[in-house]
Scaffold this motif. Structure first.
Motif, mmCIF file in Angstrom:
data_model
loop_
_atom_site.group_PDB
_atom_site.id
_atom_site.type_symbol
_atom_site.label_atom_id
_atom_site.label_comp_id
_atom_site.label_asym_id
_atom_site.label_seq_id
_atom_site.Cartn_x
_atom_site.Cartn_y
_atom_site.Cartn_z
ATOM 1 N N GLU A 1 13.231 12.758 14.920
ATOM 2 C CA GLU A 1 12.003 13.151 14.235
ATOM 3 C C GLU A 1 11.789 12.325 12.970
ATOM 4 O O GLU A 1 10.694 11.842 12.692
ATOM 5 N N ARG A 2 12.853 12.154 12.209
ATOM 6 C CA ARG A 2 12.734 11.376 10.971
ATOM 7 C C ARG A 2 12.461 9.902 11.266
ATOM 8 O O ARG A 2 11.831 9.206 10.469
ATOM 9 N N LEU A 3 12.925 9.420 12.418
ATOM 10 C CA LEU A 3 12.766 8.014 12.771
ATOM 11 C C LEU A 3 11.598 7.775 13.723
ATOM 12 O O LEU A 3 11.467 6.690 14.281
ATOM 13 N N SER B 1 0.842 -1.193 0.000
ATOM 14 C CA SER B 1 0.000 0.000 0.000
ATOM 15 C C SER B 1 0.877 1.244 0.000
ATOM 16 O O SER B 1 2.070 1.191 0.342
ATOM 17 N N VAL B 2 0.284 2.370 -0.361
ATOM 18 C CA VAL B 2 1.024 3.637 -0.338
ATOM 19 C C VAL B 2 1.515 3.920 1.078
ATOM 20 O O VAL B 2 2.644 4.383 1.276
ATOM 21 N N GLN B 3 0.693 3.612 2.065
ATOM 22 C CA GLN B 3 1.093 3.838 3.452
ATOM 23 C C GLN B 3 2.301 2.992 3.834
ATOM 24 O O GLN B 3 3.243 3.481 4.467
ATOM 25 N N GLU B 4 2.308 1.719 3.428
ATOM 26 C CA GLU B 4 3.435 0.836 3.741
ATOM 27 C C GLU B 4 4.719 1.317 3.078
ATOM 28 O O GLU B 4 5.792 1.290 3.682
ATOM 29 N N ILE B 5 4.597 1.753 1.825
ATOM 30 C CA ILE B 5 5.787 2.230 1.115
ATOM 31 C C ILE B 5 6.297 3.516 1.754
ATOM 32 O O ILE B 5 7.506 3.711 1.912
ATOM 33 N N LEU C 1 8.619 8.624 4.666
ATOM 34 C CA LEU C 1 7.962 9.781 4.064
ATOM 35 C C LEU C 1 6.494 9.810 4.488
ATOM 36 O O LEU C 1 5.952 8.821 4.992
ATOM 37 N N THR C 2 5.839 10.936 4.271
ATOM 38 C CA THR C 2 4.407 11.002 4.523
ATOM 39 C C THR C 2 3.669 10.262 3.411
ATOM 40 O O THR C 2 4.179 10.121 2.282
ATOM 41 N N GLU C 3 2.454 9.822 3.712
ATOM 42 C CA GLU C 3 1.674 9.100 2.710
ATOM 43 C C GLU C 3 1.342 10.001 1.523
ATOM 44 O O GLU C 3 1.377 9.553 0.366
ATOM 45 N N ALA C 4 1.043 11.273 1.781
ATOM 46 C CA ALA C 4 0.716 12.201 0.689
ATOM 47 C C ALA C 4 1.904 12.404 -0.237
ATOM 48 O O ALA C 4 1.760 12.417 -1.466
#
Length: 409
Positions: free
Chosen positions: A354-356, A134-138, A144-147
């Motif tokens: 923050e990134r992690l 899914s886009v969310q999983e990727i 990265l954010t889903e958007a």
């Protein structure tokens, strides 16, 4: 979605979308037709019963959806898809999904990794189309954010259409431009298949597919050391699968796994691939990663202590090739055993929290180090953050056990 449809879609979706994309030269059409076939199955299977060959039913339905869509667009005359195979009789008991659905995944991987596609989008697009993530999983896999990931995927598909990319496995002369992205894609896909220790996750079945794809890639490119190394790496990891759970169903950390349970034939295959890679004398990051696995798989029993010094040295070398959060965290685990948890925690704290924030291993490693340094409150908070990120059941059980142990000390 019924369990039968969910299983068929997960296990055969990548093969079906790849076959449609190769035949019709249209990524959006392939994806949309497969989705429509799943919708039709959801409507008809409860009424008519589950077909004997669910994946073949989905493939036949998706091809019909694609042809219907082409007629409605009135553009079929301007396309030159491959001549379609005869319509399969999906209820034929003698038929098999493998024969009915041509395996075009390797071809589609190379299409998605074409130089016309932005480098940062190649692996993501392949994971979406070929692996069915899914886009969310990727988005989570790439931090990265889903958007942002959705926009990246949309741009990549448009670029392939605009550039008129040929749907084919390119000749060896074009491999240097695409091979790194192809290998990175397979790595991420395997990590998704491997992340559930119980082998019950949504993408667990893809582990078997990655074994086949890496073998095919190694056969296509026998002089590419990194292809051989990746084939070795996934075999070392799959060999250890039988020891990844304890008797309660909780995840077993690598250092505590019983080597007697590992699959030695797969380890032998991995060693053969890694030797072939080393003989080419073209070092690369995947060879170092595979070498780490080789050190672990060299153990024959729990009586043999882990070779933490060798593991740490290999991660030190790997950082020169691939200095990322995953390598840093794995190195920290080894560093804790060689130089102590304080030194390891100092390395972990240098990473970008923050990134992690959505990267579960970061919180799990940090929690373990804090616990070993007798900082239970901070360790509990770190375990809570890891548990809040929806781990697989086996990992959740292990994390909960580790957190509970803090209360008992």
């Amino acid at each position: 979605m019924s369990p039968e449809l969910d299983r068929a879609a997960r296990e055969a979706g990548g093969r079906i979308i790849a076959a449609l994309a190769a035949g019709f030269r249209d990524l959006d059409l392939a994806e949309e037709s497969f989705a429509e076939a799943c919708a039709r199955a959801a409507a008809t299977w409860p009424r008519d019963g589950v077909p004997r060959q669910p994946a073949a039913w989905l493939y036949a339905a998706a091809r019909r959806c694609a042809l219907d869509a082409l007629r409605k667009r009135a553009v079929r005359s301007r396309l030159s898809p491959d001549a379609p195979e005869p319509e399969p009789t999906v209820e034929d008991d003698l038929a098999s999904d493998e024969r009915l659905i041509p395996d075009e995944r390797l071809r589609l991987i190379f299409v998605c990794c074409h130089p016309a596609v932005a480098p940062e989008s190649r692996a993501a697009l392949t994971l979406r189309l070929v692996c069915g993530l899914s886009v969310q999983e990727i988005a989570r896999a790439f931090l990265l954010t889903e958007a942002a990931m959705f926009q990246r995927l949309t741009r990549a598909k448009k670029k392939i259409a605009q550039a008129g990319v040929a749907f084919e496995v390119p000749g060896p002369e074009a491999w240097p431009q695409r091979l790194s992205a192809v290998l990175s894609t397979l790595e991420v896909a395997y990590s998704k298949a491997h992340e559930d220790a119980a082998g019950a996750g949504a993408h667990a079945a893809y582990a078997r597919e990655i074994l086949d794809l890496t073998a095919a890639l190694a056969e296509l490119a026998p002089s590419e050391a990194e292809c051989l190394a990746l084939a070795a790496l996934v075999r070392y990891a799959e060999a250890r699968r039988p020891a990844r759970l304890d008797e309660t169903g909780a995840m077993t950390p690598l250092s505590q796994q019983d080597p007697a349970l590992w699959r030695r034939p797969l380890i032998d295959e991995a060693q053969a691939y890694l030797r072939r890679a080393a003989d080419l004398d073209r070092p690369g990051p995947r060879q170092l990663q595979a070498a780490v696995h080789a050190v672990w798989c060299g153990r024959r029993s729990l009586d043999e202590p882990p070779r933490w010094g060798a593991v740490l040295a290999l991660y030190d070398a790997l950082l020169a090739w691939r200095d990322d959060a995953v390598a840093r965290l794995n190195r920290a685990v080894a560093l804790a055993e060689v130089a102590g948890p304080q030194a390891a925690l100092a390395e972990v704290e240098r990473l970008d929290p923050e990134r992690l924030a959505a990267f579960r291993p970061f919180h799990a490693v940090r929690a373990d180090l804090l616990a070993r340094l007798s900082r239970p409150e901070e360790a509990r908070a770190a375990y809570d953050r890891a548990l809040a990120l929806d781990p697989a059941p086996a990992e959740r059980l292990w994390l909960e056990r580790r957190r509970t142990a803090l209360d008992e000390d």
